[in-house]
Design a protein around this motif. Sequence first.
Motif, PDB file in Angstrom:
ATOM      1  N   LEU A 298     -21.010  61.745 -20.732  1.00 52.52           N
ATOM      2  CA  LEU A 298     -22.597  62.113 -20.290  1.00 52.52           C
ATOM      3  C   LEU A 298     -22.632  63.073 -19.203  1.00 52.52           C
ATOM      4  N   SER A 299     -21.519  63.159 -18.290  1.00 49.82           N
ATOM      5  CA  SER A 299     -21.569  64.342 -17.316  1.00 49.82           C
ATOM      6  C   SER A 299     -21.577  65.629 -17.883  1.00 49.82           C
ATOM      7  N   GLY A 300     -20.676  65.697 -18.862  1.00 50.47           N
ATOM      8  CA  GLY A 300     -20.505  66.849 -19.358  1.00 50.47           C
ATOM      9  C   GLY A 300     -21.851  67.487 -20.155  1.00 50.47           C
ATOM     10  N   VAL A 301     -22.403  66.348 -20.942  1.00 58.22           N
ATOM     11  CA  VAL A 301     -23.784  66.515 -21.419  1.00 58.22           C
ATOM     12  C   VAL A 301     -24.717  67.169 -20.629  1.00 58.22           C
ATOM     13  N   ALA A 302     -24.698  66.447 -19.397  1.00 60.99           N
ATOM     14  CA  ALA A 302     -25.957  66.771 -18.147  1.00 60.99           C
ATOM     15  C   ALA A 302     -25.742  68.197 -17.779  1.00 60.99           C
ATOM     16  N   GLN A 303     -24.366  68.648 -17.788  1.00 57.45           N
ATOM     17  CA  GLN A 303     -24.053  70.017 -17.205  1.00 57.45           C
ATOM     18  C   GLN A 303     -24.521  71.059 -18.316  1.00 57.45           C
ATOM     19  N   VAL A 304     -24.135  70.786 -19.563  1.00 59.33           N
ATOM     20  CA  VAL A 304     -24.506  72.050 -20.546  1.00 59.33           C
ATOM     21  C   VAL A 304     -25.653  71.955 -21.329  1.00 59.33           C
ATOM     22  N   ALA A 305     -26.526  70.664 -21.345  1.00 62.36           N
ATOM     23  CA  ALA A 305     -27.688  70.283 -21.969  1.00 62.36           C
ATOM     24  C   ALA A 305     -28.854  70.192 -20.824  1.00 62.36           C
ATOM     25  N   GLY A 306     -28.346  70.148 -19.478  1.00 59.07           N
ATOM     26  CA  GLY A 306     -29.398  69.968 -18.569  1.00 59.07           C
ATOM     27  C   GLY A 306     -29.362  70.999 -17.507  1.00 59.07           C
ATOM     28  N   THR A 307     -28.354  71.238 -17.035  1.00 57.37           N
ATOM     29  CA  THR A 307     -28.244  72.038 -15.610  1.00 57.37           C
ATOM     30  C   THR A 307     -27.859  73.497 -15.839  1.00 57.37           C
ATOM     31  N   GLU A 308     -26.828  73.629 -16.636  1.00 53.58           N
ATOM     32  CA  GLU A 308     -26.213  75.123 -16.783  1.00 53.58           C
ATOM     33  C   GLU A 308     -26.775  75.587 -17.950  1.00 53.58           C
ATOM     34  N   LYS A 309     -26.898  74.984 -19.114  1.00 51.10           N
ATOM     35  CA  LYS A 309     -27.669  75.420 -20.394  1.00 51.10           C
ATOM     36  C   LYS A 309     -26.624  76.410 -21.215  1.00 51.10           C
ATOM     37  N   VAL A 310     -25.521  76.638 -20.519  1.00 49.25           N
ATOM     38  CA  VAL A 310     -24.274  77.371 -21.096  1.00 49.25           C
ATOM     39  C   VAL A 310     -23.071  76.698 -20.735  1.00 49.25           C
ATOM     40  N   LEU A 311     -21.961  77.131 -21.502  1.00 44.89           N
ATOM     41  CA  LEU A 311     -20.641  76.498 -21.268  1.00 44.89           C
ATOM     42  C   LEU A 311     -19.649  77.474 -20.591  1.00 44.89           C
ATOM     43  N   THR A 312     -18.961  77.279 -19.498  1.00 44.79           N
ATOM     44  CA  THR A 312     -17.943  78.163 -19.207  1.00 44.79           C
ATOM     45  C   THR A 312     -16.908  77.456 -18.437  1.00 44.79           C
ATOM     46  N   ASP A 313     -15.777  78.036 -18.132  1.00 42.42           N
ATOM     47  CA  ASP A 313     -14.702  77.100 -17.867  1.00 42.42           C
ATOM     48  C   ASP A 313     -14.711  76.213 -16.483  1.00 42.42           C
ATOM     49  N   GLY A 314     -16.075  76.743 -15.700  1.00 41.18           N
ATOM     50  CA  GLY A 314     -16.296  75.631 -14.595  1.00 41.18           C
ATOM     51  C   GLY A 314     -17.417  74.715 -14.795  1.00 41.18           C
ATOM     52  N   VAL A 315     -17.339  74.371 -16.164  1.00 37.28           N
ATOM     53  CA  VAL A 315     -18.363  73.229 -16.551  1.00 37.28           C
ATOM     54  C   VAL A 315     -18.440  71.676 -15.788  1.00 37.28           C
ATOM     55  N   ALA A 316     -16.771  71.571 -15.498  1.00 30.08           N
ATOM     56  CA  ALA A 316     -16.824  70.392 -14.848  1.00 30.08           C
ATOM     57  C   ALA A 316     -16.995  70.265 -13.408  1.00 30.08           C
ATOM     58  N   ALA A 317     -16.764  71.606 -12.771  1.00 30.71           N
ATOM     59  CA  ALA A 317     -16.925  72.174 -11.143  1.00 30.71           C
ATOM     60  C   ALA A 317     -15.701  71.147 -10.782  1.00 30.71           C
ATOM     61  N   SER A 318     -16.017  70.024  -9.629  1.00 30.52           N
ATOM     62  CA  SER A 318     -15.231  69.270  -9.314  1.00 30.52           C
ATOM     63  C   SER A 318     -15.670  67.814  -9.332  1.00 30.52           C
ATOM     64  N   TYR A 319     -16.791  67.736 -10.218  1.00 29.76           N
ATOM     65  CA  TYR A 319     -17.296  66.287 -10.516  1.00 29.76           C
ATOM     66  C   TYR A 319     -16.302  65.298 -10.682  1.00 29.76           C
ATOM     67  N   GLY A 320     -15.334  65.574 -11.827  1.00 30.49           N
ATOM     68  CA  GLY A 320     -14.421  64.659 -12.167  1.00 30.49           C
ATOM     69  C   GLY A 320     -13.732  64.231 -10.967  1.00 30.49           C
ATOM     70  N   PHE A 321     -13.309  64.877  -9.973  1.00 27.50           N
ATOM     71  CA  PHE A 321     -12.300  64.556  -8.819  1.00 27.50           C
ATOM     72  C   PHE A 321     -13.281  63.850  -7.806  1.00 27.50           C
ATOM     73  N   ASP A 322     -14.579  64.249  -7.809  1.00 30.52           N
ATOM     74  CA  ASP A 322     -15.413  63.812  -6.696  1.00 30.52           C
ATOM     75  C   ASP A 322     -15.904  62.688  -7.235  1.00 30.52           C
ATOM     76  N   ALA A 323     -15.770  62.211  -8.541  1.00 30.73           N
ATOM     77  CA  ALA A 323     -16.281  60.848  -8.981  1.00 30.73           C
ATOM     78  C   ALA A 323     -15.318  59.723  -8.658  1.00 30.73           C
ATOM     79  N   ILE A 324     -14.120  60.217  -8.448  1.00 29.00           N
ATOM     80  CA  ILE A 324     -13.194  58.968  -7.783  1.00 29.00           C
ATOM     81  C   ILE A 324     -13.636  58.716  -6.308  1.00 29.00           C
TER      82      ILE A 324
END
Length: 404
Positions: A298-324
């Motif tokens: 759902l975070s990936g969807v929020a990034q591409v379909a909500g905030t960024e509206k495009v896909l780059t190699d920085g789509v995940a930023a550091s969200y996956g590690f901050d999630a910990i």
Amino acid sequence: MPVNSQAVSKPESTDVLKKIFTGSALVSVLSVFLALVVGGLLIAATDKDVASTAGYFFARPTDFLSAFWSAATNSYVALFQGAVFAPGVSGPLGPFGPFMETLTIATPLITSGLGVALAFRAGLFNIGAQGQIIVSGTLAAYLGFAWHLPIVLHLLLVVVAGILGGAAWGGLVGYLKARTGAHEVILTIMFNYVALFALRWLLTTPAFLRPGESNPITPRLDDSALYPLIAGGQYRLHLGFIVAIGATVLVWWLLNRSTLGFEFRAIGANPKAALTAGVNVSRATILVMAIAGGLAGLSGVAQVAGTEKVLTDGVAASYGFDAITVALLGRSTPWGTFFAGLLFGAFRAGAVQMQIQTGTPIDIVLVVQSLIVLFIAAPPLVKAVFGMNRKKKAAASTVAGGAA
């Protein structure tokens, strides 16, 4: 199929998780407060005014103390104004406009944090939210710009594709863990790299690369594939935040009201006892990692379909590690994770304003976040700082004395 003994053994890491997540909410609050205090000391120590007044401290100590206090408080005031409430700001929501940015940034933190927290409750370390976000964002983005469908159907397919992509990436880890006994930490870390480099390769292919563009970026997703804005066009807050609230409610129900959630919690408490009680540990391990991956998706969807509206190699930023970190601060509970995500979203949203207004480096926010993790992982240290152990011993002595 017989269950691999490594899948049901109770590692020492599970005991560590239980100690962290069974701590009181007060310890979490005090950990945040202590991290802010230490962060304030670091801000003041690097301030130019503080350094200049330190040269004549013994002649006029009040100048030093005043500069020291102002450096820390001004930075945190700017952080608050950039994240929650900024007097004099114009817009539909007036001074509360910055809070919309906090909610926007918090959205992927909440959903990925829920994925990590759910796995933690089952005694598993899901370090792979980063890869799960990348895979989900890749699938969701492709359906968003390559397919052209009616508005409701298009967005629905994008969301489902993102969830399934993350679930498949996480479920594969669960399968390998349950069937071979491979450690999920190693698997998820390696899967993060696989997902990242696969995305970088895809962004060089004609199927993903934007026509006429040399930089690794996809075409913009169709408007029919985007989350609608929910606070007006002036703000970036989108429907993904409502989805994050729904995901929090769903995880709460799953853990506290469903049989499957009971199995997850039983495995997290004692895998051998759960197996003896008839719980299919292999099946539950695969399911919990798949659901955790879907939540991170759902975070990936929020990034591409909500905030960024495009896909780059920085789509995940550091969200996956901050999630910990978010899951740690939330003590692996759904609503605790939700509010921890809001806090870290506020840190990120306000950090820019803090740097602009006071010159304090954004990295200070990262230091504060790291300190929160440090203190959350060391409850005895926090209790010792605030004298909670002494109070407990004094109370115990009083009871013992009365009994005597």
